[in-house]
Write a protein that holds these residues in place. Structure first.
Motif, mmCIF file in Angstrom:
data_model
loop_
_atom_site.group_PDB
_atom_site.id
_atom_site.type_symbol
_atom_site.label_atom_id
_atom_site.label_comp_id
_atom_site.label_asym_id
_atom_site.label_seq_id
_atom_site.Cartn_x
_atom_site.Cartn_y
_atom_site.Cartn_z
ATOM 1 N N PRO A 55 0.824 -1.201 0.000
ATOM 2 C CA PRO A 55 0.000 0.000 0.000
ATOM 3 C C PRO A 55 0.863 1.259 0.000
ATOM 4 O O PRO A 55 1.933 1.308 0.601
ATOM 5 C CB PRO A 55 -0.789 -0.133 1.306
ATOM 6 N N ASP A 56 0.388 2.284 -0.698
ATOM 7 C CA ASP A 56 1.075 3.562 -0.707
ATOM 8 C C ASP A 56 0.591 4.407 0.461
ATOM 9 O O ASP A 56 -0.391 4.082 1.136
ATOM 10 C CB ASP A 56 0.784 4.296 -2.019
ATOM 11 N N LEU A 57 1.302 5.507 0.687
ATOM 12 C CA LEU A 57 0.782 6.505 1.605
ATOM 13 C C LEU A 57 -0.418 7.169 0.946
ATOM 14 O O LEU A 57 -0.342 7.645 -0.189
ATOM 15 C CB LEU A 57 1.843 7.556 1.919
ATOM 16 N N LEU A 58 -1.535 7.200 1.655
ATOM 17 C CA LEU A 58 -2.754 7.783 1.128
ATOM 18 C C LEU A 58 -2.939 9.177 1.701
ATOM 19 O O LEU A 58 -2.880 9.362 2.927
ATOM 20 C CB LEU A 58 -3.959 6.912 1.488
ATOM 21 N N PRO A 71 -4.386 17.920 3.190
ATOM 22 C CA PRO A 71 -3.086 18.518 2.880
ATOM 23 C C PRO A 71 -2.062 18.214 3.967
ATOM 24 O O PRO A 71 -2.282 18.480 5.142
ATOM 25 C CB PRO A 71 -3.404 20.013 2.813
ATOM 26 N N ASN A 72 -0.971 17.560 3.560
ATOM 27 C CA ASN A 72 0.142 17.250 4.466
ATOM 28 C C ASN A 72 -0.197 16.227 5.548
ATOM 29 O O ASN A 72 0.487 16.146 6.565
ATOM 30 C CB ASN A 72 0.692 18.527 5.108
ATOM 31 N N VAL A 73 -1.234 15.438 5.315
ATOM 32 C CA VAL A 73 -1.595 14.352 6.227
ATOM 33 C C VAL A 73 -1.740 13.078 5.408
ATOM 34 O O VAL A 73 -2.530 13.028 4.461
ATOM 35 C CB VAL A 73 -2.904 14.640 6.980
ATOM 36 N N PHE A 74 -0.974 12.039 5.780
ATOM 37 C CA PHE A 74 -0.974 10.798 5.025
ATOM 38 C C PHE A 74 -1.270 9.619 5.949
ATOM 39 O O PHE A 74 -0.894 9.621 7.122
ATOM 40 C CB PHE A 74 0.386 10.568 4.360
ATOM 41 N N LEU A 75 -1.920 8.610 5.370
ATOM 42 C CA LEU A 75 -2.225 7.373 6.080
ATOM 43 C C LEU A 75 -1.493 6.223 5.413
ATOM 44 O O LEU A 75 -1.516 6.087 4.181
ATOM 45 C CB LEU A 75 -3.732 7.103 6.045
ATOM 46 N N PHE A 76 -0.825 5.391 6.226
ATOM 47 C CA PHE A 76 -0.299 4.118 5.755
ATOM 48 C C PHE A 76 -1.225 3.047 6.315
ATOM 49 O O PHE A 76 -1.134 2.666 7.490
ATOM 50 C CB PHE A 76 1.134 3.902 6.229
ATOM 51 N N PRO A 77 -2.169 2.549 5.493
ATOM 52 C CA PRO A 77 -3.170 1.605 6.002
ATOM 53 C C PRO A 77 -2.595 0.201 6.140
ATOM 54 O O PRO A 77 -1.964 -0.322 5.229
ATOM 55 C CB PRO A 77 -4.263 1.659 4.926
ATOM 56 N N ALA A 78 -2.813 -0.389 7.287
ATOM 57 C CA ALA A 78 -2.314 -1.747 7.545
ATOM 58 C C ALA A 78 -3.102 -2.315 8.709
ATOM 59 O O ALA A 78 -4.078 -1.706 9.170
ATOM 60 C CB ALA A 78 -0.814 -1.708 7.852
ATOM 61 N N ALA A 79 -2.709 -3.493 9.178
ATOM 62 C CA ALA A 79 -3.375 -4.066 10.342
ATOM 63 C C ALA A 79 -3.348 -3.085 11.508
ATOM 64 O O ALA A 79 -4.305 -2.979 12.292
ATOM 65 C CB ALA A 79 -2.697 -5.375 10.733
ATOM 66 N N VAL A 80 -2.236 -2.370 11.633
ATOM 67 C CA VAL A 80 -2.135 -1.213 12.527
ATOM 68 C C VAL A 80 -1.859 -0.003 11.643
ATOM 69 O O VAL A 80 -0.888 0.005 10.884
ATOM 70 C CB VAL A 80 -0.988 -1.384 13.550
ATOM 71 N N ASN A 81 -2.705 0.997 11.734
ATOM 72 C CA ASN A 81 -2.519 2.176 10.898
ATOM 73 C C ASN A 81 -1.351 3.027 11.383
ATOM 74 O O ASN A 81 -1.125 3.157 12.591
ATOM 75 C CB ASN A 81 -3.790 3.020 10.885
ATOM 76 N N LEU A 83 6.523 1.023 5.305
ATOM 77 C CA LEU A 83 6.236 2.419 5.625
ATOM 78 C C LEU A 83 7.376 3.324 5.170
ATOM 79 O O LEU A 83 7.142 4.405 4.595
ATOM 80 C CB LEU A 83 6.002 2.559 7.137
ATOM 81 N N LEU A 84 8.611 2.877 5.373
ATOM 82 C CA LEU A 84 9.761 3.658 4.919
ATOM 83 C C LEU A 84 9.780 3.804 3.401
ATOM 84 O O LEU A 84 10.091 4.886 2.876
ATOM 85 C CB LEU A 84 11.062 3.002 5.408
ATOM 86 N N ARG A 85 9.413 2.741 2.698
ATOM 87 C CA ARG A 85 9.353 2.839 1.241
ATOM 88 C C ARG A 85 8.254 3.799 0.806
ATOM 89 O O ARG A 85 8.403 4.529 -0.175
ATOM 90 C CB ARG A 85 9.143 1.452 0.627
ATOM 91 N N GLY A 86 7.157 3.811 1.544
ATOM 92 C CA GLY A 86 6.099 4.761 1.241
ATOM 93 C C GLY A 86 6.543 6.194 1.440
ATOM 94 O O GLY A 86 6.208 7.087 0.645
ATOM 95 N N LEU A 87 7.325 6.431 2.490
ATOM 96 C CA LEU A 87 7.876 7.772 2.721
ATOM 97 C C LEU A 87 8.822 8.171 1.591
ATOM 98 O O LEU A 87 8.771 9.305 1.091
ATOM 99 C CB LEU A 87 8.606 7.812 4.067
ATOM 100 N N GLU A 88 9.676 7.237 1.201
ATOM 101 C CA GLU A 88 10.624 7.530 0.128
ATOM 102 C C GLU A 88 9.902 7.860 -1.176
ATOM 103 O O GLU A 88 10.325 8.748 -1.926
ATOM 104 C CB GLU A 88 11.562 6.337 -0.071
ATOM 105 N N ALA A 89 8.808 7.149 -1.439
ATOM 106 C CA ALA A 89 8.054 7.405 -2.676
ATOM 107 C C ALA A 89 7.484 8.810 -2.700
ATOM 108 O O ALA A 89 7.289 9.396 -3.775
ATOM 109 C CB ALA A 89 6.936 6.380 -2.818
ATOM 110 N N GLN A 90 7.244 9.364 -1.496
ATOM 111 C CA GLN A 90 6.742 10.731 -1.403
ATOM 112 C C GLN A 90 7.868 11.746 -1.167
ATOM 113 O O GLN A 90 7.602 12.920 -0.925
ATOM 114 C CB GLN A 90 5.725 10.828 -0.251
ATOM 115 N N HIS A 91 9.111 11.253 -1.228
ATOM 116 C CA HIS A 91 10.291 12.102 -0.996
ATOM 117 C C HIS A 91 10.242 12.759 0.388
ATOM 118 O O HIS A 91 10.565 13.941 0.551
ATOM 119 C CB HIS A 91 10.406 13.173 -2.091
#
Length: 302
Positions: A2-5, A9-19, A44-52
């Motif tokens: 899953p990506d960061l959703l 503005p400036n608020v992202f969710l990483f959805p998982a068993a624990v958000n 989660l770290l990869r999701g952050l990297e994808a958003q720089h």
């Protein structure tokens, strides 16, 4: 993966068993709850990297292993990354053996030293509730004890991360014995979050539970949680209609709510839930407690 959703503005969710939540302000990037383990943290770290985005701080809303188990993976990448938590919870995050220790009541056997109850230690710093700046990000930390001894919900603008003060509907159905250490406080905390949606306070548009999907219906989510909590209280009360130990009451409650426990971790967690509701009922005068025949007995009052 899953990506960061983007929730706002400036608020992202990483959805998982624990958000996990990510709040951004300028160059500040605050990560709230890092999940159960390294696997969650790496995604989660990869999701952050994808958003720089580069994290500037971590906030753990409370000390349960599924909310801070990913800290170690973050610290491998960013050794100087500050970690914050409520004061009582910070002590447990820094000394995580305390979690299975207090659940079991003594030094826990290996069967209770799993990643679900024992996360790697992290050097967490205590942070008080209220309006604070963590890693360059301004957030409001709201006290919501009950599920844990201390726990913070996090509010930024119109987004409220309720942590485990509220659970999604699927989680409530799947786990009817919602974990808590203080059931009375848990109910008060859930009720208190309704005020966060009042227009006079600026209003909350979106609420994210620690487990489950985000919703724009905060009152309905609170009502569902309070109903689930009260259902457990009633089941515990009924379980001690006749004098009962905690363990006997636990068996009766599980039978009543169709809960099947298959491992030691489930037993100690659910035993704590029953103990918490018994303490609430004793405090209300609905259950009495006495020692008889070398047993601590609880009896419901008519």
């Amino acid at each position: 993966m899953p990506d960061l959703l983007a929730l706002a503005p400036n608020v992202f969710l990483f959805p998982a068993a624990v958000n996990s939540l990510v709040f951004v302000q300028g160059s500040g990037v605050l990560v709230v709850d890092t999940g159960l383990d390294e696997q969650h943290a790496r995604k989660l770290l990869r999701g952050l990297e994808a958003q720089h985005l580069t994290p500037t701080a971590i906030l753990n809303t409370h000390s349960h292993a599924d909310h801070h188990g990913g800290n170690a993976a973050f610290l491998k990448r960013f050794p100087d990354l500050p970690i914050y938590a409520p004061p009582f919870e910070a002590a447990i995050i820094a000394n995580p053996l305390l979690e299975p220790f207090y659940l079991y009541g003594a030094h826990p056997p290996q069967a209770l030293q799993t990643k679900f109850l024992l996360a790697p230690a992290s050097p967490a710093q205590a942070v008080e509730s209220g309006l604070v700046t963590l890693g360059g990000v301004d957030v409001e930390l709201i006290e919501v004890p009950g599920h844990a001894s201390q726990m913070y919900a996090v509010r930024v603008g119109e987004v409220l991360y309720a942590a485990d003060a509220l659970f999604g509907l699927e989680a409530l159905s799947k786990h009817p014995l919602t974990f808590c250490v203080d059931s009375a406080a848990m109910k008060r905390s859930a009720q208190s979050l309704l005020s966060q949606g009042l227009p006079s306070l600026g209003g909350v548009r979106l609420t994210v539970p620690g487990h489950g999907q985000s919703t724009e219906e905060l009152p309905a989510l609170v009502a569902a949680n309070l109903s689930a909590f009260e259902r457990v209280t009633r089941a515990v009360h009924e379980a001690v209609t006749h004098a009962s130990t905690v363990d006997t009451a636990l068996t009766r409650v599980c039978d009543s709510l169709d809960v099947e426990m298959t491992n030691p971790g489930a037993v100690v967690l659910n035993r704590s839930v029953v103990s918490a509701h018994l303490a609430e009922l004793v405090g209300l005068g609905h259950v009495s407690m006495r020692v008889e025949g070398n047993q601590l007995l609880f009896t419901g009052q008519l």
